[in-house]
Scaffold this motif. Structure first.
Motif, PDB file in Angstrom:
ATOM      1  N   ILE A  64     -13.093 -14.901  42.199  1.00 18.26           N
ATOM      2  CA  ILE A  64     -11.734 -15.171  41.736  1.00 18.26           C
ATOM      3  C   ILE A  64     -11.647 -15.231  40.215  1.00 18.26           C
ATOM      4  O   ILE A  64     -10.721 -14.699  39.604  1.00 18.26           O
ATOM      5  N   VAL A  65     -12.625 -15.862  39.564  1.00 20.32           N
ATOM      6  CA  VAL A  65     -12.594 -16.026  38.103  1.00 20.32           C
ATOM      7  C   VAL A  65     -12.982 -14.707  37.439  1.00 20.32           C
ATOM      8  O   VAL A  65     -14.052 -14.161  37.728  1.00 20.32           O
ATOM      9  N   PRO A  66     -12.159 -14.176  36.525  1.00 19.41           N
ATOM     10  CA  PRO A  66     -12.469 -12.894  35.868  1.00 19.41           C
ATOM     11  C   PRO A  66     -13.743 -12.958  35.036  1.00 19.41           C
ATOM     12  O   PRO A  66     -14.095 -14.010  34.493  1.00 19.41           O
ATOM     13  N   LEU A  67     -14.428 -11.840  34.940  1.00 14.77           N
ATOM     14  CA  LEU A  67     -15.648 -11.756  34.137  1.00 14.77           C
ATOM     15  C   LEU A  67     -15.354 -12.124  32.682  1.00 14.77           C
ATOM     16  O   LEU A  67     -14.312 -11.768  32.139  1.00 14.77           O
ATOM     17  N   GLY A  68     -16.287 -12.841  32.063  1.00 16.73           N
ATOM     18  CA  GLY A  68     -16.177 -13.140  30.642  1.00 16.73           C
ATOM     19  C   GLY A  68     -15.257 -14.280  30.273  1.00 16.73           C
ATOM     20  O   GLY A  68     -15.163 -14.645  29.099  1.00 16.73           O
ATOM     21  N   SER A  69     -14.576 -14.878  31.243  1.00 19.41           N
ATOM     22  CA  SER A  69     -13.651 -15.967  30.934  1.00 19.41           C
ATOM     23  C   SER A  69     -14.334 -17.313  31.078  1.00 19.41           C
ATOM     24  O   SER A  69     -15.350 -17.434  31.770  1.00 19.41           O
ATOM     25  N   ALA A  75      -7.198 -20.781  35.617  1.00 16.79           N
ATOM     26  CA  ALA A  75      -6.229 -21.171  36.648  1.00 16.79           C
ATOM     27  C   ALA A  75      -5.751 -19.880  37.315  1.00 16.79           C
ATOM     28  O   ALA A  75      -5.414 -18.912  36.624  1.00 16.79           O
ATOM     29  N   PRO A  76      -5.746 -19.802  38.648  1.00 18.07           N
ATOM     30  CA  PRO A  76      -5.398 -18.552  39.326  1.00 18.07           C
ATOM     31  C   PRO A  76      -3.913 -18.213  39.209  1.00 18.07           C
ATOM     32  O   PRO A  76      -3.064 -19.104  39.182  1.00 18.07           O
ATOM     33  N   ASN A  77      -3.629 -16.908  39.145  1.00 13.59           N
ATOM     34  CA  ASN A  77      -2.240 -16.449  39.165  1.00 13.59           C
ATOM     35  C   ASN A  77      -1.804 -16.252  40.617  1.00 13.59           C
ATOM     36  O   ASN A  77      -2.630 -16.350  41.536  1.00 13.59           O
ATOM     37  N   PRO A  78      -0.524 -15.979  40.865  1.00 15.74           N
ATOM     38  CA  PRO A  78      -0.038 -15.849  42.251  1.00 15.74           C
ATOM     39  C   PRO A  78      -0.784 -14.809  43.094  1.00 15.74           C
ATOM     40  O   PRO A  78      -1.034 -15.034  44.279  1.00 15.74           O
ATOM     41  N   SER A  79      -1.167 -13.688  42.486  1.00 10.91           N
ATOM     42  CA  SER A  79      -1.872 -12.660  43.252  1.00 10.91           C
ATOM     43  C   SER A  79      -3.276 -13.135  43.646  1.00 10.91           C
ATOM     44  O   SER A  79      -3.774 -12.807  44.734  1.00 10.91           O
ATOM     45  N   GLN A  80      -3.903 -13.915  42.781  1.00  4.05           N
ATOM     46  CA  GLN A  80      -5.227 -14.453  43.110  1.00  4.05           C
ATOM     47  C   GLN A  80      -5.135 -15.528  44.190  1.00  4.05           C
ATOM     48  O   GLN A  80      -6.003 -15.619  45.053  1.00  4.05           O
ATOM     49  N   VAL A  81      -4.076 -16.313  44.149  1.00  8.19           N
ATOM     50  CA  VAL A  81      -3.849 -17.308  45.202  1.00  8.19           C
ATOM     51  C   VAL A  81      -3.629 -16.600  46.538  1.00  8.19           C
ATOM     52  O   VAL A  81      -4.145 -17.028  47.579  1.00  8.19           O
ATOM     53  N   ALA A  82      -2.873 -15.498  46.503  1.00 15.13           N
ATOM     54  CA  ALA A  82      -2.628 -14.723  47.724  1.00 15.13           C
ATOM     55  C   ALA A  82      -3.929 -14.140  48.281  1.00 15.13           C
ATOM     56  O   ALA A  82      -4.140 -14.110  49.494  1.00 15.13           O
ATOM     57  N   GLU A  83      -4.814 -13.714  47.377  1.00 17.53           N
ATOM     58  CA  GLU A  83      -6.103 -13.167  47.797  1.00 17.53           C
ATOM     59  C   GLU A  83      -6.945 -14.233  48.501  1.00 17.53           C
ATOM     60  O   GLU A  83      -7.564 -13.973  49.532  1.00 17.53           O
ATOM     61  N   ILE A  84      -6.938 -15.432  47.946  1.00 19.90           N
ATOM     62  CA  ILE A  84      -7.670 -16.536  48.576  1.00 19.90           C
ATOM     63  C   ILE A  84      -7.084 -16.847  49.950  1.00 19.90           C
ATOM     64  O   ILE A  84      -7.803 -17.072  50.919  1.00 19.90           O
TER      65      ILE A  84
END
Length: 325
Positions: A64-69, A75-84
């Protein structure tokens, strides 16, 4: 139209209808869903590494967490929450590391299994918590009990024994998620555990005899690594990478560096190293990057860096800084 032509024409029509049906997006999606792999979402790099090592090609593992961050600040965005939410399982580090995950778990659908990995490893209290307990004369706490944010150091993957426990837990959980692949998961887990045990031996022998056993860093991310290898851990800031150190704290670290005639100060990759650079200038020591494996950069991934290879690079830097034989 004669019977022969009717037969040919009918065959063509059936072929067209069959082709349209085969390439229908709705049908393809259904076929992929029935024959596809279960998806597991994870939060930190160490979880991603273990999950991939155990899953092999049996499970689709998403980070979920982007590389290098900075994983602390994510904090996840709506699309990442949907993926989870679409995942069969969500695995997060716990112990207060991902503040966003704690609240998110209460909103996920019942179809998404939730695994807080911190409930299955050996935790150690943060330096601040140890200090408070010493003052209050607090009683013994169960390491595996539920814990408050900030009470425990969440960087537990830097103790290789915890990585072994994480591997064993995922072996069991993935086997329940996909029983048909249980034998494969168990075999993969045993292979990865053997590699971790080899790494642990390299650390214990590599740091056995050192002229200096103090690890100074800009961020208190290396407590487990220090404790597992009998090193003294001194950090400029606490467990949160966005914390700002006081002038008094910086002055104390400068004093320690000078007192022990230390030649190296470590700073955590992926976060600001201004404090370490300042201390280095005041003491004559050099500032060296140490990877806490909260996340990795895109370049590290492209060059096929793993927990094992990065930890070996960390060991090399520690041995040089501490003048080990």
């Amino acid at each position: 139209m004669d019977a022969k032509r009717l037969l040919v024409f009918g065959s063509i029509i059936l072929a067209i209808i069959g082709g349209l049906t085969f390439f229908s997006p709705q049908l393809q999606k259904k076929e992929e869903g029935s024959a596809g792999k279960p998806m597991v979402s994870v939060s930190t790099f160490s979880l991603w590494e273990v999950a991939n090592a155990v899953a092999g090609d049996g499970i689709d593992v998403h980070s979920i967490v982007p590389l290098g961050s900075d994983a602390h600040m994510f904090a996840p965005n709506p699309s990442q929450v949907a993926e989870i939410s679409d995942s069969a399982m969500f695995i997060y580090n716990g112990a207060g590391f991902e503040m966003w995950a704690e609240s998110l778990t209460h909103t996920l659908p019942k179809t998404t299994q939730i695994l807080d990995m911190s409930q299955h490893v050996a935790l150690q209290k943060s330096e601040e918590e140890h200090h408070d307990e010493a003052e209050d004369g607090d009683a013994h706490h169960d390491e595996h009990a539920n814990h408050d944010h900030g009470a425990y150091d969440p960087h537990y993957w830097l103790d290789i024994d915890n990585m072994i426990k994480m591997t064993q837990v995922m072996d069991g959980e993935f086997s329940k998620l996909l029983p048909v692949k249980a034998e494969q998961f168990h075999k993969n887990a045993l292979t990865y555990i053997a590699e971790l045990q080899k790494l642990k031996l390299e650390f214990s022998t590599g740091l056995a005899e050192c002229k200096n056993r103090t690890l100074i860093s800009n961020h208190d991310a290396f407590g487990y690594l220090a404790h597992a290898n009998r090193l003294e851990n001194v950090s400029v800031i606490g467990l949160s990478s966005d914390e700002q150190p006081s002038a008094q704290t910086v002055a104390h670290v400068v004093e320690v560096v000078k007192e022990h005639r230390m030649k190296t100060i470590f700073f955590e990759e992926l976060i600001n190293d201004n404090v370490s650079q300042t201390i280095a200038k005041e003491t004559g020591a050099k500032a060296v990057a140490l990877q806490p494996l909260e996340n990795i950069s895109e370049d590290e991934l492209k060059s096929r860096q793993t927990y094992l290879t990065i930890m070996r690079e960390n060991l090399k830097k520690l041995r040089e800084a501490m003048e080990c034989r």
